[in-house]
Write a protein that holds these residues in place. Structure first.
Motif, PDB file in Angstrom:
ATOM      1  N   LEU A  88       0.410  -1.377   0.170  1.00 33.46           N
ATOM      2  CA  LEU A  88      -0.359  -0.530  -0.100  1.00 33.46           C
ATOM      3  C   LEU A  88       0.771   1.136  -0.326  1.00 33.46           C
ATOM      4  O   LEU A  88       1.596   0.936   0.580  1.00 33.46           O
ATOM      5  CB  LEU A  88      -1.025  -0.103   1.023  1.00 33.46           C
ATOM      6  N   LYS A  89       0.867   2.828  -0.734  1.00 35.15           N
ATOM      7  CA  LYS A  89       1.272   3.702  -0.712  1.00 35.15           C
ATOM      8  C   LYS A  89       0.680   4.480  -0.603  1.00 35.15           C
ATOM      9  O   LYS A  89      -0.381   5.257  -0.494  1.00 35.15           O
ATOM     10  CB  LYS A  89       1.966   3.888  -2.146  1.00 35.15           C
ATOM     11  N   ASN A  90       1.810   5.499   0.497  1.00 32.73           N
ATOM     12  CA  ASN A  90       1.052   7.076   0.539  1.00 32.73           C
ATOM     13  C   ASN A  90      -0.136   6.828   0.904  1.00 32.73           C
ATOM     14  O   ASN A  90      -0.375   6.089   2.101  1.00 32.73           O
ATOM     15  CB  ASN A  90       1.714   7.969  -0.554  1.00 32.73           C
ATOM     16  N   ARG A  91      -0.961   7.804   0.772  1.00 25.87           N
ATOM     17  CA  ARG A  91      -2.615   7.552   1.191  1.00 25.87           C
ATOM     18  C   ARG A  91      -2.793   6.443   1.577  1.00 25.87           C
ATOM     19  O   ARG A  91      -4.184   6.340   2.347  1.00 25.87           O
ATOM     20  CB  ARG A  91      -3.384   8.796   0.284  1.00 25.87           C
ATOM     21  N   SER A  92      -2.787   5.699   0.331  1.00 26.72           N
ATOM     22  CA  SER A  92      -3.295   4.263   1.466  1.00 26.72           C
ATOM     23  C   SER A  92      -3.291   3.786   2.521  1.00 26.72           C
ATOM     24  O   SER A  92      -4.469   2.804   2.695  1.00 26.72           O
ATOM     25  CB  SER A  92      -3.126   2.777  -0.016  1.00 26.72           C
ATOM     26  N   ILE A  93      -2.948   3.976   2.800  1.00 27.16           N
ATOM     27  CA  ILE A  93      -2.130   3.073   4.092  1.00 27.16           C
ATOM     28  C   ILE A  93      -3.376   3.405   5.906  1.00 27.16           C
ATOM     29  O   ILE A  93      -3.401   2.718   6.002  1.00 27.16           O
ATOM     30  CB  ILE A  93      -0.559   3.759   4.592  1.00 27.16           C
ATOM     31  N   PRO A  94      -3.248   5.098   5.546  1.00 31.77           N
ATOM     32  CA  PRO A  94      -4.276   5.258   6.553  1.00 31.77           C
ATOM     33  C   PRO A  94      -5.687   4.799   6.085  1.00 31.77           C
ATOM     34  O   PRO A  94      -6.645   4.536   6.963  1.00 31.77           O
ATOM     35  CB  PRO A  94      -4.645   7.208   6.788  1.00 31.77           C
ATOM     36  N   VAL A  95      -6.327   4.600   4.849  1.00 32.89           N
ATOM     37  CA  VAL A  95      -7.379   4.275   4.379  1.00 32.89           C
ATOM     38  C   VAL A  95      -7.249   2.856   4.609  1.00 32.89           C
ATOM     39  O   VAL A  95      -8.696   2.333   5.234  1.00 32.89           O
ATOM     40  CB  VAL A  95      -7.440   4.431   3.042  1.00 32.89           C
ATOM     41  N   ILE A  96      -6.905   1.943   4.562  1.00 28.09           N
ATOM     42  CA  ILE A  96      -6.791   0.502   4.821  1.00 28.09           C
ATOM     43  C   ILE A  96      -7.186   0.271   6.214  1.00 28.09           C
ATOM     44  O   ILE A  96      -7.537  -0.251   7.131  1.00 28.09           O
ATOM     45  CB  ILE A  96      -5.984  -0.095   3.950  1.00 28.09           C
ATOM     46  N   ARG A  97      -5.738   1.208   6.877  1.00 33.37           N
ATOM     47  CA  ARG A  97      -5.502   1.176   8.607  1.00 33.37           C
ATOM     48  C   ARG A  97      -7.170   1.025   9.138  1.00 33.37           C
ATOM     49  O   ARG A  97      -7.852   0.612  10.032  1.00 33.37           O
ATOM     50  CB  ARG A  97      -4.754   1.845   9.052  1.00 33.37           C
ATOM     51  N   GLU A  98      -8.361   2.342   8.579  1.00 34.27           N
ATOM     52  CA  GLU A  98      -9.256   2.391   9.115  1.00 34.27           C
ATOM     53  C   GLU A  98     -10.056   1.454   8.477  1.00 34.27           C
ATOM     54  O   GLU A  98     -10.957   0.890   9.192  1.00 34.27           O
ATOM     55  CB  GLU A  98      -9.517   4.126   8.327  1.00 34.27           C
ATOM     56  N   PHE A  99      -9.789   0.535   7.499  1.00 30.95           N
ATOM     57  CA  PHE A  99     -11.149   0.287   7.141  1.00 30.95           C
ATOM     58  C   PHE A  99     -11.041  -1.401   6.968  1.00 30.95           C
ATOM     59  O   PHE A  99     -12.330  -1.721   7.514  1.00 30.95           O
ATOM     60  CB  PHE A  99     -10.707   0.298   4.769  1.00 30.95           C
ATOM     61  N   LEU A 100      -9.698  -1.676   7.585  1.00 30.56           N
ATOM     62  CA  LEU A 100      -9.426  -3.011   7.983  1.00 30.56           C
ATOM     63  C   LEU A 100      -8.673  -3.757   9.286  1.00 30.56           C
ATOM     64  O   LEU A 100      -7.408  -3.189   9.345  1.00 30.56           O
ATOM     65  CB  LEU A 100      -8.638  -4.146   7.033  1.00 30.56           C
ATOM     66  N   PRO A 101      -9.643  -2.912  10.206  1.00 31.30           N
ATOM     67  CA  PRO A 101      -8.601  -2.030  11.719  1.00 31.30           C
ATOM     68  C   PRO A 101      -7.512  -3.437  11.991  1.00 31.30           C
ATOM     69  O   PRO A 101      -7.074  -3.501  13.410  1.00 31.30           O
ATOM     70  CB  PRO A 101      -9.491  -1.821  12.935  1.00 31.30           C
ATOM     71  N   ASP A 102      -8.543  -5.090  12.463  1.00 32.25           N
ATOM     72  CA  ASP A 102      -7.932  -5.867  12.425  1.00 32.25           C
ATOM     73  C   ASP A 102      -6.068  -6.225  11.626  1.00 32.25           C
ATOM     74  O   ASP A 102      -6.965  -8.187  11.563  1.00 32.25           O
ATOM     75  CB  ASP A 102      -8.798  -7.088  12.650  1.00 32.25           C
ATOM     76  N   ALA A 103      -6.585  -6.404  10.410  1.00 30.23           N
ATOM     77  CA  ALA A 103      -5.470  -7.255   9.059  1.00 30.23           C
ATOM     78  C   ALA A 103      -4.176  -6.635   9.576  1.00 30.23           C
ATOM     79  O   ALA A 103      -4.234  -5.401   9.869  1.00 30.23           O
ATOM     80  CB  ALA A 103      -6.196  -6.363   7.968  1.00 30.23           C
TER      81      ALA A 103
END
Lengths: 368, 306
Positions: free
Chosen positions: B178-193
């Protein structure tokens, strides 16, 4: 050399069925080396011809098959370039002889399968090479700007003019007027090559060398026009040319005499000797004896060449001082054969000065 | 034995520098590395994958190690080798895992011509697969990651490997960079992954790897049949996803440009791609947020049998 001690790549080339008993280590060494020597796809076809592809591990089979794509792509590109060159040259420029890879491909010889073809090598008569160059330049091909020394190097000493490249395509076209540099010790007469050349079916104005001359040229290219090291692909050509044409009864009868006429006896000797020794090329014993008797060098040279070439030509893994020395000696030999000493020495000095100069510029850039 | 089991049984230190063989989708990788931290990360991402210390025939023989000489101590660097050759400049030592993943992608893209290789995310449900072909930056990895945790099996986020013999998609589930802005997006979307360390300031900006769901790795040798092709495009701020059905001829042209090796494969590439497009419905999807995009994809893929 005992076959069991040979590199697995040579073992598989000599006997494709041997791969059925390969260990994983054998396979990994074989695949890796075949790739660096640019013969992975060729090996794959050889194994497939022996009906052994299905008996290879899946990971090996994948790679042998995947390796076919790139050579196929390159061959299509070269075939297209041949037709473009032919179209750009008026009939008055005369016929062309395709050399090496382009010849194997356009003549439909089986050894083209899996062969990586980067450059297009063409032979034209020396009297017409200037006209051909002008016509290609007018047709969109371009030549790298060269300094006066390099221009003179090509025009006065070499067997080819500076490489041409069409501005829209990425294929190097090398126009030759003979097989070896003008300064070379061996002097095969191009007129003899033209006399026995053969037309290519379906390509008017395009010819290839006769089978014997093809083999002689390949051997000459490997043993008298380069450093030999990394030449397994060329040795493989010799092997496959012999396997293809060797079945014709007249082939062996004419070959030694033809080599003598073209002044290419020595390269023929080395070509047959080493492809037989390393790749197990099937050559009648009487031919080997005859060629050795007529064309072998004096015994000490013969022994030295055997020592050097059997170190330099098989795949080299890791670093060994001896292989390094063998490579260096063969490199020196290749220059020795290309030029007489009074030309060679200044040339090498100039080359090494220029290398220092470009190193200097390079480090300057890094510092800057 | 799996990579996790191998690590538990043997650890890395005793056999530092020995070759490690592991499965990565259809490929066997031979890895030579003395970098324990990189091997640890490898195990965290690919734990369920087959691995071995004894030789196996490998598709790729790679190495990731510290750069030699002074660089071992001063501003240490790491180098990647394929077949003993170094195709890239060294990376900072701390980015060794990212270099390994990137280097392996490069190795696959330049060599695995037994497949038609699409630059695409790929996911499977009930044996049927969805391809998400896109150029870098279109949000293909992010969308693939989100779908992989919403009922789809991840076949890959980077490569859609199409097998010419039968047109199937061969899985290659990898750690998803995951690059740049995708990192916080996915952290929020998939908090348990599980998300690996953030590698700051790589060539592609900040990169963090997301581990695919474990079943994707456990089932990495099960191919799937392509059924839908959707060209995704991330459009910031777009409220409602825009889904359009595409003519197959247009789908074909866009895929021919998207594939890594379409031209190289010549006729095989053409026939494989024709078959793929014939068997799939083609769409384009502009989206600005993951939830609505996933809902739209669920609608178009609802006609899966069973």
């Amino acid at each position: 050399m005992h076959p069991a001690k040979l590199h697995p790549l040579l073992r598989s080339a000599r006997d494709p069925l041997a791969v059925v008993h390969f260990s994983a280590d054998d396979w990994n060494r074989c695949l890796r080396t075949a790739r660096t020597e640019r013969v992975l796809a060729r090996l794959g076809y050889r194994i497939a011809d022996a009906d052994a592809l299905d008996r290879c591990p899946a990971a090996a089979r994948d790679q042998l098959i995947a390796a076919r794509a790139y050579p196929g792509f390159l061959q299509g590109r070269i075939a297209h370039e041949v037709s473009q060159v032919r179209r750009a040259l008026p009939a008055a420029d005369g016929d062309l002889i395709l050399l090496k890879g382009a010849a194997y491909h356009c003549a439909g010889l089986p050894l083209t399968r899996g062969r990586q073809l980067r450059d297009l090598d063409i032979l034209v008569p020396r009297a017409r090479i200037g006209a051909c160059e002008r016509d290609l330049l007018a047709g969109g091909w371009e030549s790298q700007p060269l300094n006066d020394y390099d221009q003179r190097y090509y025009r006065d000493w070499m067997h080819e003019i500076p490489p041409l490249r069409h501005r829209h395509r990425d294929v190097e076209v090398d126009l030759h007027h003979r097989l070896l540099p003008l300064t070379s010790r061996l002097r095969p007469d191009p007129d003899l090559l033209w006399e026995s050349s053969l037309p290519v079916a379906g390509m008017p104005g395009v010819r290839v060398l006769s089978p014997a001359d093809m083999l002689l040229h390949t051997a000459t290219h490997l043993f008298h026009d380069g450093a030999i090291r990394g030449g397994l692909n060329d040795l493989w050509d010799i092997d496959e040319l012999v396997r293809h044409f060797g079945g014709r009864p007249e082939f062996w009868g004419k070959l030694p005499g033809r080599a003598a006429r073209l002044d290419l006896g020595r390269p023929l000797y080395y070509g047959l000797l080493f492809s037989h020794a390393l790749l197990g090329t099937p050559i009648p014993a009487a031919v080997l004896t005859d060629v050795g008797r007529r064309f072998a060098p004096a015994r000490p040279v013969k022994a030295l060449m055997h020592t050097l070439v059997t170190r330099a030509l098989p795949p080299q893994e890791g670093w060994s001082a001896f292989a390094g020395l063998a490579n260096w000696l063969l490199y020196v030999r290749s220059h020795w054969l290309r030029m007489p000493p009074h030309l060679l020495l200044p040339h090498l000095i100039r080359k090494s000065l220029r290398r220092l100069d470009s190193l200097d510029q390079h480090s300057g850039r890094l510092r800057g | 034995m799996t990579l996790s089991e191998l690590r538990q049984a043997q650890g890395w230190r005793g056999c530092a520098g020995d070759d490690l063989y592991y499965r990565c989708g259809p490929f066997i990788v031979q890895l030579r590395s003395r970098l324990a931290d990189t091997l640890d990360l490898l195990e965290q991402f690919y734990g369920p994958c087959w691995a071995s210390r004894s030789p196996a025939v490998a598709h790729f023989q790679v190495e990731v190690n510290s750069a030699p000489g002074l660089r071992r101590w001063w501003r240490s660097q790491t180098v990647f080798a394929l077949d003993g050759l170094h195709p890239f400049e060294p990376f900072p030592r701390a980015q060794a895992f990212a270099l390994l993943e990137w280097g392996l992608n490069w190795s696959i893209a330049t060599r695995a011509h037994q497949y038609l290789m699409l630059h695409a995310g790929a996911l499977e449900r009930k044996g049927q697969a969805l391809l998400l072909p896109a150029m870098p930056g279109a949000g293909k990895s992010t969308l693939s990651a989100a779908l992989a945790y919403r009922g789809w099996r991840l076949l890959g986020d980077e490569f859609g490997l199409i097998r010419p013999a039968d047109g199937a998609i061969v899985p290659l589930p990898r750690a998803i960079p995951l690059k740049n802005r995708s990192i916080p997006v996915i952290r929020e979307f998939l908090p348990d992954a599980f998300l690996g360390p953030v590698f700051p300031k790589t060539r592609k900006g900040d990169v963090a790897h997301l581990r695919p769901p474990l079943p994707s790795l456990e089932r990495q040798t099960e191919p799937a049949h392509p059924r839908w092709i959707t060209f995704p495009r991330f459009v910031p701020g777009l409220r409602r996803p825009q889904l359009k059905r595409l003519e197959k001829s247009l789908g074909f042209t866009r895929l021919a440009q998207n594939a890594f090796n379409y031209r190289l494969l010549g006729e095989d590439g053409f026939t494989t791609l024709v078959r793929l497009v014939r068997e799939c419905a083609c769409f384009s999807l502009d989206y600005g947020d993951l939830d609505t995009a996933i809902a739209r994809i669920a609608e178009i893929t609802a006609d899966a049998p069973r």
